[in-house]
Design a protein around this motif. Structure first.
Motif, PDB file in Angstrom:
ATOM      1  N   TYR A 153       9.579 -24.099   3.040  1.00 35.82           N
ATOM      2  CA  TYR A 153       8.791 -23.597   1.917  1.00 35.82           C
ATOM      3  C   TYR A 153       7.723 -22.624   2.401  1.00 35.82           C
ATOM      4  O   TYR A 153       7.343 -22.633   3.563  1.00 35.82           O
ATOM      5  N   THR A 154       7.233 -21.809   1.459  1.00 38.56           N
ATOM      6  CA  THR A 154       6.110 -20.915   1.749  1.00 38.56           C
ATOM      7  C   THR A 154       4.916 -21.345   0.907  1.00 38.56           C
ATOM      8  O   THR A 154       5.061 -22.045  -0.099  1.00 38.56           O
ATOM      9  N   GLU A 155       3.747 -20.883   1.286  1.00 42.71           N
ATOM     10  CA  GLU A 155       2.548 -21.158   0.506  1.00 42.71           C
ATOM     11  C   GLU A 155       2.571 -20.410  -0.825  1.00 42.71           C
ATOM     12  O   GLU A 155       1.799 -20.724  -1.722  1.00 42.71           O
ATOM     13  N   GLU A 156       3.449 -19.411  -0.948  1.00 38.47           N
ATOM     14  CA  GLU A 156       3.592 -18.649  -2.195  1.00 38.47           C
ATOM     15  C   GLU A 156       4.659 -19.273  -3.102  1.00 38.47           C
ATOM     16  O   GLU A 156       5.047 -18.679  -4.096  1.00 38.47           O
ATOM     17  N   HIS A 157       5.175 -20.441  -2.723  1.00 40.62           N
ATOM     18  CA  HIS A 157       6.075 -21.257  -3.551  1.00 40.62           C
ATOM     19  C   HIS A 157       7.517 -20.754  -3.593  1.00 40.62           C
ATOM     20  O   HIS A 157       8.212 -20.963  -4.578  1.00 40.62           O
ATOM     21  N   GLU A 158       7.960 -20.113  -2.518  1.00 37.88           N
ATOM     22  CA  GLU A 158       9.387 -19.844  -2.364  1.00 37.88           C
ATOM     23  C   GLU A 158       9.975 -20.954  -1.492  1.00 37.88           C
ATOM     24  O   GLU A 158       9.281 -21.529  -0.668  1.00 37.88           O
ATOM     25  N   TRP A 159      11.260 -21.228  -1.696  1.00 39.26           N
ATOM     26  CA  TRP A 159      11.973 -22.152  -0.815  1.00 39.26           C
ATOM     27  C   TRP A 159      13.026 -21.358  -0.042  1.00 39.26           C
ATOM     28  O   TRP A 159      13.457 -20.297  -0.476  1.00 39.26           O
ATOM     29  N   VAL A 160      13.409 -21.899   1.121  1.00 39.59           N
ATOM     30  CA  VAL A 160      14.355 -21.228   2.008  1.00 39.59           C
ATOM     31  C   VAL A 160      15.357 -22.254   2.532  1.00 39.59           C
ATOM     32  O   VAL A 160      14.972 -23.318   3.017  1.00 39.59           O
ATOM     33  N   LEU A 161      16.640 -21.902   2.436  1.00 40.61           N
ATOM     34  CA  LEU A 161      17.704 -22.681   3.054  1.00 40.61           C
ATOM     35  C   LEU A 161      18.353 -21.773   4.088  1.00 40.61           C
ATOM     36  O   LEU A 161      18.915 -20.729   3.736  1.00 40.61           O
ATOM     37  N   ILE A 162      18.241 -22.142   5.369  1.00 39.17           N
ATOM     38  CA  ILE A 162      18.801 -21.328   6.449  1.00 39.17           C
ATOM     39  C   ILE A 162      20.115 -21.944   6.899  1.00 39.17           C
ATOM     40  O   ILE A 162      20.161 -23.116   7.274  1.00 39.17           O
ATOM     41  N   GLU A 163      21.183 -21.135   6.841  1.00 38.27           N
ATOM     42  CA  GLU A 163      22.506 -21.545   7.308  1.00 38.27           C
ATOM     43  C   GLU A 163      23.013 -20.450   8.235  1.00 38.27           C
ATOM     44  O   GLU A 163      23.420 -19.388   7.770  1.00 38.27           O
ATOM     45  N   GLY A 164      22.921 -20.714   9.555  1.00 36.00           N
ATOM     46  CA  GLY A 164      23.278 -19.685  10.538  1.00 36.00           C
ATOM     47  C   GLY A 164      22.276 -18.550  10.465  1.00 36.00           C
ATOM     48  O   GLY A 164      21.078 -18.771  10.594  1.00 36.00           O
ATOM     49  N   ASN A 165      22.765 -17.331  10.215  1.00 36.89           N
ATOM     50  CA  ASN A 165      21.853 -16.194  10.109  1.00 36.89           C
ATOM     51  C   ASN A 165      21.643 -15.747   8.657  1.00 36.89           C
ATOM     52  O   ASN A 165      21.143 -14.658   8.401  1.00 36.89           O
ATOM     53  N   ILE A 166      22.034 -16.605   7.713  1.00 39.05           N
ATOM     54  CA  ILE A 166      21.863 -16.305   6.287  1.00 39.05           C
ATOM     55  C   ILE A 166      20.851 -17.286   5.684  1.00 39.05           C
ATOM     56  O   ILE A 166      20.936 -18.493   5.894  1.00 39.05           O
ATOM     57  N   GLU A 219      20.330 -11.680   5.126  1.00 38.16           N
ATOM     58  CA  GLU A 219      20.787 -11.738   6.512  1.00 38.16           C
ATOM     59  C   GLU A 219      19.556 -11.609   7.386  1.00 38.16           C
ATOM     60  O   GLU A 219      18.868 -10.577   7.370  1.00 38.16           O
ATOM     61  N   LEU A 220      19.244 -12.675   8.107  1.00 37.40           N
ATOM     62  CA  LEU A 220      17.993 -12.748   8.847  1.00 37.40           C
ATOM     63  C   LEU A 220      17.983 -11.860  10.086  1.00 37.40           C
ATOM     64  O   LEU A 220      18.971 -11.785  10.816  1.00 37.40           O
ATOM     65  N   SER A 221      16.850 -11.233  10.333  1.00 36.70           N
ATOM     66  CA  SER A 221      16.666 -10.440  11.547  1.00 36.70           C
ATOM     67  C   SER A 221      16.606 -11.362  12.762  1.00 36.70           C
ATOM     68  O   SER A 221      17.123 -11.039  13.825  1.00 36.70           O
ATOM     69  N   ASP A 222      15.952 -12.519  12.615  1.00 33.90           N
ATOM     70  CA  ASP A 222      15.839 -13.510  13.689  1.00 33.90           C
ATOM     71  C   ASP A 222      15.890 -14.905  13.072  1.00 33.90           C
ATOM     72  O   ASP A 222      14.870 -15.424  12.607  1.00 33.90           O
ATOM     73  N   PRO A 223      17.089 -15.534  13.060  1.00 37.62           N
ATOM     74  CA  PRO A 223      17.240 -16.843  12.424  1.00 37.62           C
ATOM     75  C   PRO A 223      16.360 -17.944  13.015  1.00 37.62           C
ATOM     76  O   PRO A 223      16.116 -18.961  12.374  1.00 37.62           O
ATOM     77  N   ASP A 224      15.862 -17.747  14.241  1.00 40.04           N
ATOM     78  CA  ASP A 224      15.025 -18.758  14.874  1.00 40.04           C
ATOM     79  C   ASP A 224      13.542 -18.591  14.548  1.00 40.04           C
ATOM     80  O   ASP A 224      12.731 -19.446  14.875  1.00 40.04           O
ATOM     81  N   ASP A 225      13.166 -17.493  13.917  1.00 34.33           N
ATOM     82  CA  ASP A 225      11.767 -17.230  13.580  1.00 34.33           C
ATOM     83  C   ASP A 225      11.424 -17.912  12.259  1.00 34.33           C
ATOM     84  O   ASP A 225      11.727 -17.398  11.192  1.00 34.33           O
ATOM     85  N   ARG A 226      10.796 -19.066  12.378  1.00 34.38           N
ATOM     86  CA  ARG A 226      10.423 -19.833  11.174  1.00 34.38           C
ATOM     87  C   ARG A 226       8.918 -19.996  11.075  1.00 34.38           C
ATOM     88  O   ARG A 226       8.417 -20.859  10.356  1.00 34.38           O
ATOM     89  N   GLU A 227       8.210 -19.133  11.779  1.00 33.34           N
ATOM     90  CA  GLU A 227       6.752 -19.189  11.802  1.00 33.34           C
ATOM     91  C   GLU A 227       6.174 -19.093  10.393  1.00 33.34           C
ATOM     92  O   GLU A 227       6.584 -18.256   9.598  1.00 33.34           O
ATOM     93  N   GLY A 228       5.255 -19.987  10.096  1.00 32.02           N
ATOM     94  CA  GLY A 228       4.574 -19.950   8.816  1.00 32.02           C
ATOM     95  C   GLY A 228       5.272 -20.704   7.693  1.00 32.02           C
ATOM     96  O   GLY A 228       4.702 -20.874   6.626  1.00 32.02           O
ATOM     97  N   LEU A 229       6.511 -21.139   7.926  1.00 34.17           N
ATOM     98  CA  LEU A 229       7.210 -21.897   6.896  1.00 34.17           C
ATOM     99  C   LEU A 229       6.788 -23.365   6.962  1.00 34.17           C
ATOM    100  O   LEU A 229       6.491 -23.894   8.027  1.00 34.17           O
ATOM    101  N   LEU A 230       6.769 -24.006   5.814  1.00 36.15           N
ATOM    102  CA  LEU A 230       6.348 -25.398   5.715  1.00 36.15           C
ATOM    103  C   LEU A 230       7.543 -26.312   5.547  1.00 36.15           C
ATOM    104  O   LEU A 230       8.512 -25.953   4.872  1.00 36.15           O
TER     105      LEU A 230
END
Length: 129
Positions: free
Chosen positions: A9-22, A108-119
């Motif tokens: 999640y983000t502090e701006e109230h978006e959610w994220v589901l990461i599957e591979g690089n998508i 399509e993520l630029s860096d699938p391992d970059d999850r900085e700032g996500l909750l």
């Protein structure tokens, strides 16, 4: 309030589901409840590569319009056809199923391992009280 454990999640109230690089991105149950009934979802960034925190679209409710912020850098590859005015035109799908059929974009993520700032779910639940 529904806060699924398998999402980020983000502090701006978006959610994220990461599957591979998508990543599939939407707005949280909390956000859709605060906005009330959505009347329009606009995403004009399909095909564009955006940086983290750039605006990728907007959601419009009866009384307000809110920007949607990119939680992770990447290329917007799909806008949910259910929400797209030129296709399904059913923005209330976000209200009905925020974490399922109401997803907004796929990236399509630029860096699938970059999850900085996500909750994680616990941190987001604490944020919304």
């Amino acid at each position: 309030m529904n806060v699924p454990d398998h999402l980020l999640y983000t502090e701006e109230h978006e959610w994220v589901l990461i599957e591979g690089n998508i990543a599939t991105i939407g707005i949280t149950d909390f956000a859709q409840e605060q906005l009330d009934e959505l009347v329009y979802v606009e995403v004009d960034t399909v095909g564009e590569t955006l940086d983290r925190n750039e605006v990728f679209g907007t959601v419009e409710a009866i009384k307000t319009t809110s920007d949607l912020f990119m939680p992770l850098a990447g290329k917007v590859i799909e806008f949910n056809p259910e929400l797209n005015e030129s296709e399904g035109d059913n923005p209330t799908m976000v209200n009905e199923d925020a974490y399922g059929k109401g997803w907004i974009v796929k990236v399509e993520l630029s860096d699938p391992d970059d999850r900085e700032g996500l909750l994680d779910a616990a941190a987001y639940a604490k944020l919304i009280g």
